[in-house]
Design a protein around this motif. Structure first.
Motif, short mmCIF file in Angstrom:
data_model
loop_
_atom_site.label_atom_id
_atom_site.label_comp_id
_atom_site.label_asym_id
_atom_site.label_seq_id
_atom_site.Cartn_x
_atom_site.Cartn_y
_atom_site.Cartn_z
N GLY A 194 6.84 50.27 36.31
CA GLY A 194 7.52 50.04 37.60
C GLY A 194 8.78 50.86 37.79
O GLY A 194 8.99 51.47 38.85
N LEU A 240 0.97 54.95 36.64
CA LEU A 240 0.39 53.97 37.56
C LEU A 240 -1.11 54.24 37.65
O LEU A 240 -1.53 55.20 38.29
N HIS A 295 4.97 52.48 53.75
CA HIS A 295 4.15 51.69 52.82
C HIS A 295 5.02 50.57 52.27
O HIS A 295 6.20 50.77 51.99
O1 UT7 Z 1 2.78 50.90 45.66
C1 UT7 Z 1 2.62 51.98 44.82
C2 UT7 Z 1 3.85 52.42 44.18
N1 UT7 Z 1 4.49 51.34 43.47
C3 UT7 Z 1 5.78 51.14 43.69
O2 UT7 Z 1 6.35 51.79 44.52
C4 UT7 Z 1 6.46 50.10 42.83
C5 UT7 Z 1 7.72 50.68 42.27
N2 UT7 Z 1 8.44 49.80 41.38
C6 UT7 Z 1 9.06 48.66 41.79
O3 UT7 Z 1 8.94 48.25 42.92
C7 UT7 Z 1 9.95 47.96 40.80
O4 UT7 Z 1 10.18 48.77 39.70
C8 UT7 Z 1 9.43 46.58 40.32
C9 UT7 Z 1 9.50 45.56 41.45
C10 UT7 Z 1 7.99 46.71 39.83
C11 UT7 Z 1 10.30 46.05 39.19
O5 UT7 Z 1 11.65 45.96 39.61
P1 UT7 Z 1 12.84 46.60 38.74
O6 UT7 Z 1 14.09 46.26 39.41
O7 UT7 Z 1 12.52 48.05 38.51
O8 UT7 Z 1 12.74 45.78 37.42
P2 UT7 Z 1 12.49 46.34 35.93
O9 UT7 Z 1 11.08 46.73 35.76
O10 UT7 Z 1 13.57 47.29 35.59
O11 UT7 Z 1 12.76 45.01 35.12
C12 UT7 Z 1 14.05 44.41 35.06
C13 UT7 Z 1 13.95 43.13 34.25
C14 UT7 Z 1 13.20 43.32 32.93
O12 UT7 Z 1 13.80 42.48 31.98
P3 UT7 Z 1 14.83 43.11 30.89
O13 UT7 Z 1 14.03 44.15 30.16
O14 UT7 Z 1 15.94 43.71 31.70
O15 UT7 Z 1 15.20 41.92 30.08
C15 UT7 Z 1 11.82 42.81 33.22
O16 UT7 Z 1 11.15 42.32 32.08
O17 UT7 Z 1 13.18 42.17 34.99
C16 UT7 Z 1 12.12 41.68 34.17
N3 UT7 Z 1 11.01 41.32 35.03
C17 UT7 Z 1 10.91 40.13 35.64
N4 UT7 Z 1 11.71 39.05 35.62
C18 UT7 Z 1 11.33 38.00 36.36
C19 UT7 Z 1 9.94 42.10 35.39
N5 UT7 Z 1 9.14 41.38 36.23
C20 UT7 Z 1 9.72 40.17 36.38
C21 UT7 Z 1 9.38 39.03 37.13
N6 UT7 Z 1 10.22 37.98 37.09
N7 UT7 Z 1 8.27 38.96 37.88
#
Ligand code: UT7
Length: 333
Positions: free
Chosen positions: A222, A195, A257
């Motif tokens: 993420g 990050l 947060h």
């Molecule tokens: O604030 C500082 C610290 N930051 C955090 O605490 C953020 C921590 N991370 C998160 O909150 C989550 O990981 C995210 C919200 C960023 C992502 O959620 P996730 O449930 O971990 O999703 P992922 O990254 O595992 O993605 C799952 C699927 C992927 O598709 P495939 O590979 O399974 O086909 C992504 O490409 O969701 C897809 N994807 C989306 N789909 C629709 C990723 N972003 C999107 C989107 N809309 N915006």
């Protein structure tokens, strides 16, 4: 908890969010996403975006709101600390720009960079300045114009962030049962590659190449951050409660947060705290980085939900990694 003679207590609050709203439907038009995905994976419905102006504007307006609500002159402020990762410029510090904007002619100040834990670290720093007995009125501001470093073509990140500023005033109190009681804070630089913003600093100064390679925007793995954030925030909050002989029943509010509602829920569960005792505004503003925790405090206090004597835990996790939790007893009537 070490012996102390003076406690740092919160005596004033202010916040500012821009008027312009980007709802989930807006993102459906610009990237391949859906309202359903965003709400179920993050808890976000909309965020505010600052179209004209920079972080100093968000911070200054939050500070002005605090001064107006408290009916206080800016001359009285001794110190201004601005937590931000989106300063107007590398230098001068955004704190200097805020000082000029609000006319705090007797203040000194500085910026503090700890990403999403920025407010928590600045709060601890401000409290220490007050507890030292040397400073009487310390303004701690969390402000970020995240839209200035978001890649609006990257669906993984662009849906997460918003712009906001929020401020608190810290003053000394001899009634040490109020105010900051204890904190546990950590950094771990091994998190630096999951990050960060690659370009713009002394490692990769801005060039045509860094722009072509899209290095001036947030990069986040993420999934990797999610795992450590859940564990980091939940464990440290639990440890802080244990250290202070607190259980879920004792806590009036967890103020986490606001990065992801699922991280917030996991932290609350580990602490044995019900959802109705968790401050949440991620649905309205998304992740505003340094402004999430203070904006929650402002809104819950103004809604009459936060009362004098309430025991609250602030908790954060962010880039660095940086993370931590603070235990305070609310001091405002
Ligand atoms: O604030 C500082 C610290 N930051 C955090 O605490 C953020 C921590 N991370 C998160 O909150 C989550 O990981 C995210 C919200 C960023 C992502 O959620 P996730 O449930 O971990 O999703 P992922 O990254 O595992 O993605 C799952 C699927 C992927 O598709 P495939 O590979 O399974 O086909 C992504 O490409 O969701 C897809 N994807 C989306 N789909 C629709 C990723 N972003 C999107 C989107 N809309 N915006």
């Amino acid at each position: 908890m070490e012996d102390k003679k003076i406690s740092a207590v919160v005596t004033g609050l202010g916040m500012y969010v821009p008027d312009r709203i980007y709802d989930n439907a807006y993102f459906e038009k610009i990237v391949d996403t859906s309202d359903e995905w965003i709400r179920s994976r993050t808890g976000i419905r909309e965020r505010r975006i600052l179209e004209n102006g920079a972080t100093s504007l968000l911070a200054s307006k939050a500070a002005e709101d605090l001064l107006k609500t408290k009916n206080m002159s800016a001359d009285e402020i001794d110190v201004i600390i601005v937590a931000t990762v989106t300063p107007d410029m590398f230098f001068p510090a955004t704190a200097c720009l805020v000082q000029e904007n609000i006319g705090a002619k007797n203040a000194w100040g500085f910026d503090l960079s700890a990403a999403c834990s920025g407010f928590l670290f600045a709060f601890q720093t401000g409290c220490s300045l007050v507890e030292s007995g040397r400073y009487k009125k310390v303004m701690v501001i969390g402000a970020d114009k995240m839209s200035s470093i978001v890649d609006y073509k990257d669906r993984n990140n662009c849906i997460l962030f918003g712009d906001a500023g929020a401020a608190i005033l810290l003053e000394p109190s001899e009634d040490i049962k109020y105010g900051l009681q204890d904190s546990l804070l950590r950094v771990d630089g091994s998190g630096k590659d999951v990050l960060y913003m690659k370009g713009g600093g002394s490692l990769n100064p801005p060039t045509h190449e860094t722009i072509d390679q899209n290095m001036h925007v947030i990069y986040q793995d993420g999934k990797a951050v999610f795992k450590v954030a859940v564990k980091g925030m939940a464990d440290i909050s639990y440890d802080l409660m244990k250290k202070n002989n607190l259980n879920g029943e004792d806590i009036a509010y967890l103020v986490p947060h606001q990065a992801n509602l699922r991280i917030i829920d996991a932290t609350a569960e580990r602490m044995g705290i019900n959802r109705d005792k968790v401050m949440i505004n991620i649905d309205k503003y998304g992740n505003t980085t340094a402004a999430t925790i203070p904006s929650c405090l402002v809104e819950y206090y103004r809604d009459g939900k936060l009362k004098k004597g309430d025991k609250i835990i602030l908790a954060a996790f962010g880039a660095g990694f940086t993370w931590g939790a603070s235990y305070l007893v609310w001091s405002m009537d």
